[in-house]
Scaffold this active site. Sequence first.
Site, PDB file in Angstrom:
ATOM      1  N   LYS A  50       0.842  -1.199   0.000  1.00 55.48           N
ATOM      2  CA  LYS A  50       0.000   0.000   0.000  1.00 55.48           C
ATOM      3  C   LYS A  50       0.881   1.255   0.000  1.00 55.48           C
ATOM      4  O   LYS A  50       2.087   1.188   0.250  1.00 55.48           O
ATOM      5  CB  LYS A  50      -0.910   0.005   1.226  1.00 55.48           C
ATOM      6  CG  LYS A  50      -0.185   0.127   2.563  1.00 55.48           C
ATOM      7  CD  LYS A  50      -1.158   0.172   3.723  1.00 55.48           C
ATOM      8  CE  LYS A  50      -0.411   0.319   5.051  1.00 55.48           C
ATOM      9  NZ  LYS A  50      -1.329   0.443   6.198  1.00 55.48           N
ATOM     10  N   TYR A 278      12.449  31.229   5.040  1.00 58.41           N
ATOM     11  CA  TYR A 278      11.299  32.065   5.356  1.00 58.41           C
ATOM     12  C   TYR A 278      11.237  32.483   6.815  1.00 58.41           C
ATOM     13  O   TYR A 278      11.674  31.757   7.713  1.00 58.41           O
ATOM     14  CB  TYR A 278      10.008  31.323   5.003  1.00 58.41           C
ATOM     15  CG  TYR A 278       9.762  31.167   3.522  1.00 58.41           C
ATOM     16  CD1 TYR A 278       9.621  32.267   2.704  1.00 58.41           C
ATOM     17  CD2 TYR A 278       9.669  29.901   2.952  1.00 58.41           C
ATOM     18  CE1 TYR A 278       9.393  32.127   1.339  1.00 58.41           C
ATOM     19  CE2 TYR A 278       9.437  29.746   1.595  1.00 58.41           C
ATOM     20  CZ  TYR A 278       9.294  30.862   0.797  1.00 58.41           C
ATOM     21  OH  TYR A 278       9.071  30.708  -0.554  1.00 58.41           O
TER      22      TYR A 278
END
Length: 396
Positions: A50, A278
């Site tokens: 998965k 940032y």
Amino acid sequence: MRRSQAGEEQGAVGVVDLRAEAVVDLAAFRSNIERLRAAAPTSQLMVVVKADAYGHGAATCAREARAAGVPWLGTALPGEALALRADGDRGRLLTWLHSPGQDFAPLVAAEVDISVGARWALDGVVATGGPARVHLKVDTGLGRGGASREDWPALVAAARRAERDGVVRVVGIWSHLSCADDPTCDCTARQIAAFEEACAVARAAGLDPELRHLANSAATLLTPAAHYDLVRPGLAAYGLSPAPAVATAAGFGLRPALTLRARLSAVKHVPAGHTVSYGHATATRRPTALGLVPLGYADGVPRGAGRSAEVSVGGRRVGILGPVAMDQFVVDLTGLDASAGDEVVLFGPGADGEPTAEDWARAAGTIGYEIVTRLGSRLARRYTAESATGWSGCSG
């Protein structure tokens, strides 16, 4: 995606992306499969693929697992199972995460085994007209999918009626463990007892499934009492420890299969007090060499790990400065003779001193599962048959 002779997965346009690559060592993957097979020698083996095989590439890992003799594959989503069928997989395959309204007909037509943990799911499977192979799921204490103890007898009885009608065949009974990674907790023993009770109820209703399965990666390695007829390792097949508080990957005899690496896209020297990334929350404390790594949270690099995670440049670990941005982050290269184009290893097996996925998990306050499964679709995978060395451009 299409595959080149070099073993790279390529996008439709075939654009070569030299900024980064995720290298998957298929020899390590095969070694892990053998380790897990040895841990549960009397049980069949399912490798869970998965979430794009935990970030390693579902199609390739599925083919490799089949070549290694793995009889079962497991997926969470129906689409994951059908994609494997479209890729040519014809072995035993189970999918288990469904929602009301799910059209089960394509799964039945593709001979995919279907998990049923509620009456609505059984009704949906029966509505296809079958014949369908189902695995009845019981909730033994995890509190997620599966019929509760109160609802289990009615689900079992309805499944038996559908079986007599020839619409379904109850192939398995299964459940999922909540804390198999903690052998000091008695919850696994309680879940095993609840599972035994559920199996007895099913037998009393006339069901005789060929498989009972309960064990995940941690239980496969730590709890033989949970092995039953089939074990379902996921993370451990890719070489990460499913119980890092108990043992490292190496301690379990596993080899991490994935190495994530990039090339420095810029190196610059800045003075003390220069802000980085940032927010202006990070500033250099001294004249600093900054290296720009062209990977970011859009590629799966955890933003929250920015101030504590490390990468390896030239065989030396260096820290990240400032928060991770969408497409890039900055590292401190002070004292290194580094240039644009040099290799950066974010994580790998750790054999050469590079960080591991578990190191990144600790830095991000999460688990190794999340580090590898979050790797984004922009990041192509390259496959090798032995431990990766050197650099090759990858395709995006």
